[in-house]
Design an enzyme around this catalytic site. Structure first.
Site, PDB file in Angstrom:
ATOM      1  N   HIS A   1      -6.816   3.137 -51.840  1.00 55.56           N
ATOM      2  CA  HIS A   1      -7.015   4.325 -51.007  1.00 55.56           C
ATOM      3  C   HIS A   1      -6.792   3.979 -49.533  1.00 55.56           C
ATOM      4  O   HIS A   1      -6.240   4.765 -48.780  1.00 55.56           O
ATOM      5  CB  HIS A   1      -8.456   4.823 -51.158  1.00 55.56           C
ATOM      6  CG  HIS A   1      -8.618   5.809 -52.266  1.00 55.56           C
ATOM      7  ND1 HIS A   1      -9.219   5.513 -53.441  1.00 55.56           N
ATOM      8  CD2 HIS A   1      -8.246   7.097 -52.353  1.00 55.56           C
ATOM      9  CE1 HIS A   1      -9.221   6.569 -54.220  1.00 55.56           C
ATOM     10  NE2 HIS A   1      -8.632   7.555 -53.582  1.00 55.56           N
TER      11      HIS A   1
ATOM     12  N   ARG B   1       4.032  13.285 -57.213  1.00 57.97           N
ATOM     13  CA  ARG B   1       3.467  12.478 -58.309  1.00 57.97           C
ATOM     14  C   ARG B   1       2.191  13.157 -58.802  1.00 57.97           C
ATOM     15  O   ARG B   1       1.090  12.895 -58.313  1.00 57.97           O
ATOM     16  CB  ARG B   1       3.166  11.064 -57.822  1.00 57.97           C
ATOM     17  CG  ARG B   1       4.403  10.216 -57.541  1.00 57.97           C
ATOM     18  CD  ARG B   1       3.999   8.826 -57.050  1.00 57.97           C
ATOM     19  NE  ARG B   1       5.040   7.834 -57.187  1.00 57.97           N
ATOM     20  CZ  ARG B   1       5.880   7.478 -56.218  1.00 57.97           C
ATOM     21  NH1 ARG B   1       5.805   8.055 -55.028  1.00 57.97           N
ATOM     22  NH2 ARG B   1       6.792   6.542 -56.424  1.00 57.97           N
TER      23      ARG B   1
ATOM     24  N   ARG C   1       6.731  16.130 -60.793  1.00 57.87           N
ATOM     25  CA  ARG C   1       6.870  15.282 -61.975  1.00 57.87           C
ATOM     26  C   ARG C   1       5.621  15.446 -62.840  1.00 57.87           C
ATOM     27  O   ARG C   1       4.503  15.423 -62.329  1.00 57.87           O
ATOM     28  CB  ARG C   1       7.006  13.824 -61.545  1.00 57.87           C
ATOM     29  CG  ARG C   1       7.014  12.886 -62.738  1.00 57.87           C
ATOM     30  CD  ARG C   1       7.294  11.475 -62.328  1.00 57.87           C
ATOM     31  NE  ARG C   1       6.142  10.844 -61.717  1.00 57.87           N
ATOM     32  CZ  ARG C   1       6.181   9.644 -61.154  1.00 57.87           C
ATOM     33  NH1 ARG C   1       7.311   8.973 -61.100  1.00 57.87           N
ATOM     34  NH2 ARG C   1       5.105   9.112 -60.617  1.00 57.87           N
TER      35      ARG C   1
ATOM     36  N   GLU D   1      14.767   6.260 -65.411  1.00 63.06           N
ATOM     37  CA  GLU D   1      14.047   5.057 -64.966  1.00 63.06           C
ATOM     38  C   GLU D   1      13.929   4.027 -66.079  1.00 63.06           C
ATOM     39  O   GLU D   1      13.201   3.044 -65.952  1.00 63.06           O
ATOM     40  CB  GLU D   1      12.677   5.413 -64.368  1.00 63.06           C
ATOM     41  CG  GLU D   1      11.794   6.263 -65.231  1.00 63.06           C
ATOM     42  CD  GLU D   1      10.487   6.648 -64.552  1.00 63.06           C
ATOM     43  OE1 GLU D   1      10.148   6.112 -63.494  1.00 63.06           O
ATOM     44  OE2 GLU D   1       9.776   7.498 -65.129  1.00 63.06           O
TER      45      GLU D   1
ATOM     46  N   ASN E   1      12.245   2.178 -59.047  1.00 63.27           N
ATOM     47  CA  ASN E   1      11.165   1.189 -59.154  1.00 63.27           C
ATOM     48  C   ASN E   1      11.047   0.726 -60.603  1.00 63.27           C
ATOM     49  O   ASN E   1      11.000  -0.463 -60.902  1.00 63.27           O
ATOM     50  CB  ASN E   1       9.821   1.781 -58.699  1.00 63.27           C
ATOM     51  CG  ASN E   1       9.919   2.467 -57.347  1.00 63.27           C
ATOM     52  OD1 ASN E   1      10.778   2.130 -56.554  1.00 63.27           O
ATOM     53  ND2 ASN E   1       9.055   3.438 -57.100  1.00 63.27           N
ATOM     54  N   ASP E   2      11.009   1.693 -61.507  1.00 65.44           N
ATOM     55  CA  ASP E   2      10.909   1.327 -62.919  1.00 65.44           C
ATOM     56  C   ASP E   2      12.260   0.898 -63.482  1.00 65.44           C
ATOM     57  O   ASP E   2      12.317  -0.009 -64.311  1.00 65.44           O
ATOM     58  CB  ASP E   2      10.335   2.498 -63.734  1.00 65.44           C
ATOM     59  CG  ASP E   2       8.818   2.516 -63.664  1.00 65.44           C
ATOM     60  OD1 ASP E   2       8.208   1.437 -63.768  1.00 65.44           O
ATOM     61  OD2 ASP E   2       8.245   3.605 -63.478  1.00 65.44           O
TER      62      ASP E   2
ATOM     63  N   ARG F   1       6.826  -4.998 -62.276  1.00 69.30           N
ATOM     64  CA  ARG F   1       6.765  -4.625 -60.855  1.00 69.30           C
ATOM     65  C   ARG F   1       5.413  -4.904 -60.215  1.00 69.30           C
ATOM     66  O   ARG F   1       5.274  -4.877 -58.993  1.00 69.30           O
ATOM     67  CB  ARG F   1       7.174  -3.150 -60.660  1.00 69.30           C
ATOM     68  CG  ARG F   1       6.219  -2.167 -61.274  1.00 69.30           C
ATOM     69  CD  ARG F   1       6.821  -0.759 -61.312  1.00 69.30           C
ATOM     70  NE  ARG F   1       6.415   0.057 -60.186  1.00 69.30           N
ATOM     71  CZ  ARG F   1       6.546   1.387 -60.150  1.00 69.30           C
ATOM     72  NH1 ARG F   1       7.093   2.033 -61.166  1.00 69.30           N
ATOM     73  NH2 ARG F   1       6.143   2.072 -59.120  1.00 69.30           N
TER      74      ARG F   1
ATOM     75  N   CYS G   1      14.691   8.927 -56.400  1.00 69.22           N
ATOM     76  CA  CYS G   1      13.368   9.074 -55.780  1.00 69.22           C
ATOM     77  C   CYS G   1      12.590   7.760 -55.742  1.00 69.22           C
ATOM     78  O   CYS G   1      11.478   7.717 -55.243  1.00 69.22           O
ATOM     79  CB  CYS G   1      12.555  10.169 -56.472  1.00 69.22           C
ATOM     80  SG  CYS G   1      12.173   9.776 -58.180  1.00 69.22           S
TER      81      CYS G   1
HETATM   82  C1  PEP Z   1      10.125   4.968 -59.953  1.00 70.42           C
HETATM   83  O1  PEP Z   1       9.825   4.390 -60.996  1.00 70.42           O
HETATM   84  O2  PEP Z   1      11.068   4.633 -59.228  1.00 70.42           O
HETATM   85  C2  PEP Z   1       9.354   6.159 -59.515  1.00 70.42           C
HETATM   86  C3  PEP Z   1       9.752   6.907 -58.515  1.00 70.42           C
HETATM   87  O3  PEP Z   1       8.200   6.413 -60.150  1.00 70.42           O
HETATM   88  P1  PEP Z   1       6.847   5.588 -59.897  1.00 70.42           P
HETATM   89  O4  PEP Z   1       7.080   4.637 -58.746  1.00 70.42           O
HETATM   90  O5  PEP Z   1       5.801   6.589 -59.623  1.00 70.42           O
HETATM   91  O6  PEP Z   1       6.680   4.873 -61.208  1.00 70.42           O
HETATM   92 MG    MG Z   2       8.451   5.311 -62.372  1.00 65.85          MG
END
Ligand code: PEP
Ligand code: MG
Length: 545
Positions: A188, A296, A332, A431, A454-455, A465, A502
């Site tokens: 937080h 999110r 999402r 992803e 990211n994923d 990650r 994203c």
């Molecule tokens: C991602 O995986 O790139 C993504 C935007 O979702 P999150 O980071 O919330 O898993």
């Molecule tokens: Mg993701």
């Protein structure tokens, strides 16, 4: 001069003196007493003061960092009223005949330990909260609740960790920056720091805290996560220049508000923003994002004590859509599991949670939860331009199941006479490598793709990650990831779908040209990155090789 390395959570530079954050609870002593009734009354009186303070902090947070971030203080008020917590304090005072401060401190330690030992991340986070409310209660007993004032000079606050209420209570006019020895970038505190625009570095390490004293000269670089203790004059000069350049750049970027995201050769792209709660809308608007590319929605669930109802979700989604006044808002659907655990979902512990029951897999196995969210989303769709996006897709059949449920929910609402939007777009996140590889089969089913880099990077490179030790193995520009994005873009366009990105890579300015060349239609980034990205787009010329 010594240098420490932490993680920058808000990119800006501060140069100033250290103020070590201390908590009054550390001084609590055990005192034997006779009049237990008087001690119980002292607890009640302190509680009344503490609740008043928390209400004031809540109001301040509401204005400065938004509703979602402010909710934590409502939780603190509820925790102060918790029956078990209060029974424990009472029982320690009565059975041990001790002072109220001591009873609160012991209760705080016991409860904090209990929460910390729980399996789910949400309950573990309550450990810091119980310490926070207990410290407040003790402060209210010992000093009538007067907080320690920082002196007039603006200081760099250094702490082991900062609780949310401590962070938001910091008087922004007196704080240059803050540094914590511990904490994670998803805490937080880190989220609040980004929203409060205070240069901040977390996880600087125990050694950092042990090495500094009140009044030491510090440099905090929120871009690189570096903290320099007792810098020499040349270093101060260098960072003061960096700071001035930062400020100038931010001012210059303001001039880009209202301007198009267009390259020198006339290629246009949408630049949207990512947020995790309704409170983020202010910074989306302040940074002139063209829409919200990723809301999110799991944060609504993470910040709630129980499943958010259809009505609660509808109100949140409606508010976002109305605030964005017709601009695109992509919400999402629930993406929990893996690192985002929620106690009341009662999920089993898994050996490989990132490869486990998460995101769309949870929604498809618990359709009652999914249906509630979809009902709230379609009801809200009447109030703006909504896109609904499904996370962690790996197959055609998952998308078909999602679409079938969407149709069911829409029909249900329409037959109940409830108005829904006419142009709601449906999209999926790309992803997983599977989704990218079969993007030719997925594209005809949807209106858009949004690449979660990211994923996608985690699964393509087989690098967790969450694991900081793998950083040297993660090449964020890995050709495999870029080829998967390019393949998805081609397949999207061949099927009249649009494609955005994203994940964090969308804000990587060294890739902007690559993404533009791939024909990416939208990049969605954290709000402070919108204008720097616009600047990058406007200075790019795709005619040059
Ligand atoms: C991602 O995986 O790139 C993504 C935007 O979702 P999150 O980071 O919330 O898993
Ligand atoms: Mg993701």
């Amino acid at each position: 001069m010594s240098v420490y390395q932490g993680k920058g959570v808000y990119g800006a530079v501060a140069v100033g003196r250290a103020s070590i954050f201390s908590r009054q609870a550390a001084d609590v002593r055990r005192v034997n007493i006779e009049d237990t009734e008087k001690e119980l009354q002292r607890v009640e009186a302190a509680k009344a003061i503490a609740v008043g303070q928390l209400e004031a902090i809540h109001d301040k947070a509401l204005k400065e960092v938004g509703e979602t971030n402010a909710e934590i203080f409502e939780i603190h008020i509820m925790m102060l009223d918790d029956e078990d917590y209060n029974d424990s304090i009472k029982s320690i005072i009565e059975t041990q005949k001790v002072n109220a401060e001591y009873a609160v401190a012991v209760t705080s330690d016991n409860f904090a330990e209990m929460f910390a030992s729980m399996d789910d991340a949400y309950m573990q986070a309550r450990s810091a909260d119980v310490k926070d409310i207990s410290n407040r209660l003790i402060a209210c007993m010992t000093s009538g609740g007067e907080a320690d004032e920082l002196n007039d000079e603006k200081m760099i606050v250094c702490a082991d960790d900062l609780a949310p209420s401590e962070t938001v209570s910091l008087d922004k006019d007196k704080v240059l920056a803050f540094v914590t020895a511990f904490g994670s970038s998803n805490s937080h505190t880190a989220i609040l720091a980004r929203n409060m625009n205070i240069p901040a570095v977390i996880g600087a390490g125990k050694e950092f805290l042990q090495s500094i004293h009140n009044g030491d000269m510090l440099i905090v670089d929120g871009h690189t996560g570096e903290i320099i203790v007792s810098p020499d004059e040349d270093t101060i000069k260098k960072y003061t220049e960096k700071q001035a350049a930062d400020i100038k750049k931010k001012q210059l970027l303001q001039e880009l508000k209202g301007k198009e995201n267009i390259t020198l050769d006339g290629t246009k792209i949408n630049i949207f923003a990512n947020i995790g709660g309704v409170g983020g809308i202010g910074s989306v608007l302040a940074n002139d994002a063209g829409g919200i590319g990723l809301f999110r929605s799991e944060f609504l669930y993470l910040e709630s004590e129980d499943y958010p109802t259809e009505e609660q979700q509808f109100n949140a989604y409606r508010k976002i859509l109305e605030s964005m006044a017709g601009k695109k808002v992509i919400i999402r659907t629930l993406d929990i599991g893996a690192d985002k655990q929620i106690g009341y979902f009662d999920l089993d512990k898994e050996d490989n949670p990132a490869l486990g029951l998460r995101a769309i897999r949870i929604c498809l196995t618990r359709p009652e939860i999914f249906r509630t969210q979809l009902r709230a989303l379609f009801r809200a769709s009447a109030f703006g331009s909504l896109g609904i996006m499904f996370p962690m897709i790996t197959s055609v059949s998952e998308v078909e199941k999602c679409l079938a449920l969407c149709d069911e929910v829409k029909n249900e609402l329409v037959s109940d006479g409830i108005r829904i939007g006419e142009n709601t777009e449906i999209g999926i996140m790309i992803e997983t490598p599977a989704a990218a590889v079969i993007s030719d089969k997925l594209a005809p089913l949807v209106d858009f793709f949004s690449v979660g880099t990211n994923d996608l990077t985690q699964y393509t490179l087989a690098c967790d990650r969450q694991n900081a030790k793998l950083e040297s193995f993660v090449d964020t520009h890995h050709e495999a990831v870029l080829r998967l994005i390019e393949m998805s873009a081609k397949n999207a366009h061949a099927n009249n779908a649009w494609i955005g990105i994203c994940g964090e890579l969308a804000a990587d300015l060294t890739l902007t040209e690559t993404f533009l060349k791939m024909g990416i239609d939208e990049l969605s980034v954290s709000p402070p990155y919108v204008l720097p990205l616009r600047e990058k787009v406007r200075s790019t010329d795709l005619r040059k090789v």
